[in-house]
Each structure stands twice: as C-alpha cells, then as structure tokens.
Design a protein around this motif. Structure first.
Motif, PDB file in Angstrom:
ATOM      1  N   THR A 182     -23.570  14.414  33.284  1.00 33.27           N
ATOM      2  CA  THR A 182     -22.459  13.483  33.083  1.00 33.27           C
ATOM      3  C   THR A 182     -22.830  12.070  33.516  1.00 33.27           C
ATOM      4  O   THR A 182     -22.544  11.087  32.806  1.00 33.27           O
ATOM      5  N   THR A 183     -23.479  11.949  34.652  1.00 29.10           N
ATOM      6  CA  THR A 183     -23.906  10.635  35.146  1.00 29.10           C
ATOM      7  C   THR A 183     -24.861   9.968  34.163  1.00 29.10           C
ATOM      8  O   THR A 183     -24.727   8.784  33.831  1.00 29.10           O
TER       9      THR A 183
ATOM     10  N   ASN B 169     -23.088   8.833  30.856  1.00 28.01           N
ATOM     11  CA  ASN B 169     -22.277   7.623  31.017  1.00 28.01           C
ATOM     12  C   ASN B 169     -23.140   6.368  31.108  1.00 28.01           C
ATOM     13  O   ASN B 169     -22.785   5.313  30.566  1.00 28.01           O
ATOM     14  N   LYS B 170     -24.277   6.448  31.776  1.00 26.26           N
ATOM     15  CA  LYS B 170     -25.173   5.304  31.874  1.00 26.26           C
ATOM     16  C   LYS B 170     -25.828   4.991  30.521  1.00 26.26           C
ATOM     17  O   LYS B 170     -26.019   3.827  30.158  1.00 26.26           O
TER      18      LYS B 170
ATOM     19  N   ASP C 252     -23.702   2.972  27.895  1.00 27.29           N
ATOM     20  CA  ASP C 252     -23.660   1.523  28.119  1.00 27.29           C
ATOM     21  C   ASP C 252     -24.843   0.806  27.469  1.00 27.29           C
ATOM     22  O   ASP C 252     -24.794  -0.402  27.226  1.00 27.29           O
TER      23      ASP C 252
ATOM     24  N   LEU D 189     -17.891  10.569  22.916  1.00 23.85           N
ATOM     25  CA  LEU D 189     -18.334  11.377  24.048  1.00 23.85           C
ATOM     26  C   LEU D 189     -17.402  12.570  24.183  1.00 23.85           C
ATOM     27  O   LEU D 189     -16.178  12.420  24.146  1.00 23.85           O
TER      28      LEU D 189
ATOM     29  N   ASP E 268     -21.678  16.795  26.309  1.00 26.71           N
ATOM     30  CA  ASP E 268     -22.150  17.348  27.574  1.00 26.71           C
ATOM     31  C   ASP E 268     -22.020  18.866  27.464  1.00 26.71           C
ATOM     32  O   ASP E 268     -20.956  19.418  27.680  1.00 26.71           O
TER      33      ASP E 268
END
Length: 212
Positions: free
Chosen positions: A18-19, A22-23, A26, A36, A95
C-alpha cells in the motif's frame, strides 16, 4: 491511454504494498486516468465479503470456503470496478489480485495452486494482469512489520509456518508466470523499492512517468 492497462501488486503480509502504490501514483502522469483499488474488496459487496474473510472471530472457516469467498469477492470487484475502468481506457492498479489466492489458499492452505487457479478462472473469465509486481520479503520480516504498525487480521494471525508456505507459493507463482510477474526486493528502503517498481512500469509504459 487508448486502452486500459492492468497492474497488480503482490507480496506477503507486511511487504509494504500500500505504501509503495501510494508513492508510485504520485509519480505517474495520469490524473483521473488511474484507478486504485484493492482485494479482497474494492466494491460494496466485495468489501462485505472482505469483512467475513478477515474477521479473527471466524476461526472455524473451512479452507475451501475461504478460497471461494476470495473468488466471489474478486468476481464482484471485476464486474463493478476493474472491467469498467479498463473498458474506459484507464490504468488500473490493484493491491492484490488472483496471485494472492494462488499463494495464500493454493500453497498456504494446501489446496493446490492449480486447483485455486481453476476456481478463479471461472470468477475472472480468465482476466490476468498485464504486469504483476511481487514485493519479495521473507515472512519473518513481514510479520515483524505487521506487529509493529497495525492490528492483525485472521490471515495475519495464522502463524509463521503458514506464512512461510505463502512465501513459497509466491516463489512458485513467479516461476510459473515469469513474463508477467516481476520481483522487487522489499527489504530495501521504501524509496529504493518505489524506484525499482517505477522502472518496471516504465519498461512497459514509458509515457506514464512525469518528466519522461
């Protein structure tokens, strides 16, 4: 984008999917052309099924029931969310997807990777991702991260032996589908993991990255 593209992120619990996702978003030059989502879940009905699957109180759940519930949630997720987005030409990033079932229920629960694959062929009408990024992390480290950062769900509480089998399952999946499944070492820093994932995406879709 003229046609949709489907990317999934896989890995053992605690791998940081997940981290990383999300990065990465961007860094992608897509705006509202990227969707997503996650599994199990991603739609109202699928999220209800997720609650049943992951509730630690459901200790008596049979392994086959678990596998079928995941497949049912996936079928609903595809119908409501993934397929419409792909049809609209969007990039879909999920995910988890089918390979989680192959690793967790196929190998972890001992149902067999091929048997679980067949269940999901029916559920998905054979839809596979264009690219699957597998965040590779030893189960001991993943469970350590889980204990440090969040509450554990029913599968996370299954114990080290189960998660070692899941890890083996992911290795088998990577060997089985080498053209689709690409491994990234998730024991590295988050920034390095993101950079490695970004490179894999650039190789497939070079125009997605800002500044490229």
């Amino acid at each position: 984008m003229k046609s949709g593209y489907f990317i999934t992120f896989e890995g053992p619990d605690g791998a940081g999917k997940t981290t990383v996702i999300n990065k990465l978003v961007d860094l992608l030059n897509l705006g509202d052309e990227v969707l997503l989502t996650r599994e199990p879940g991603g739609s109202k009905i699928a999220e209800k099924i997720r609650e049943i699957i992951l509730d630690p109180k459901n200790e008596e759940m049979d392994d086959k029931t678990e596998a079928l519930l995941y497949a049912a949630a996936r079928a609903q997720h595809l119908e409501e969310v993934i397929n419409p987005a792909l049809k609209a030409g969007k990039l879909v990033i999920s995910d988890r997807y089918l390979d989680s079932s192959l690793a967790y229920q196929g190998m972890g629960r001992g149902l067999g990777i091929d048997a679980v694959y067949q269940i999901n062929q029916f559920a998905t009408d054979g839809l596979l991702p264009d690219l699957t990024i597998l965040l590779d992390l030893k189960p001991e480290e993943g469970l350590k991260r889980i204990g440090k950062y969040r509450s554990e769900d029913r599968l996370e509480l299954a114990g080290l032996e189960f998660h070692q089998k899941v890890y083996t399952g992911y290795q088998e999946v990577a060997k089985k589908y080498p053209e689709r499944v690409k491994m990234v070492d998730a024991s590295q820093s988050v920034d390095q993991v993101v950079a490695d994932c970004l490179q894999l995406i650039k190789e497939k879709l070079p125009n997605l990255v800002k500044g490229e």
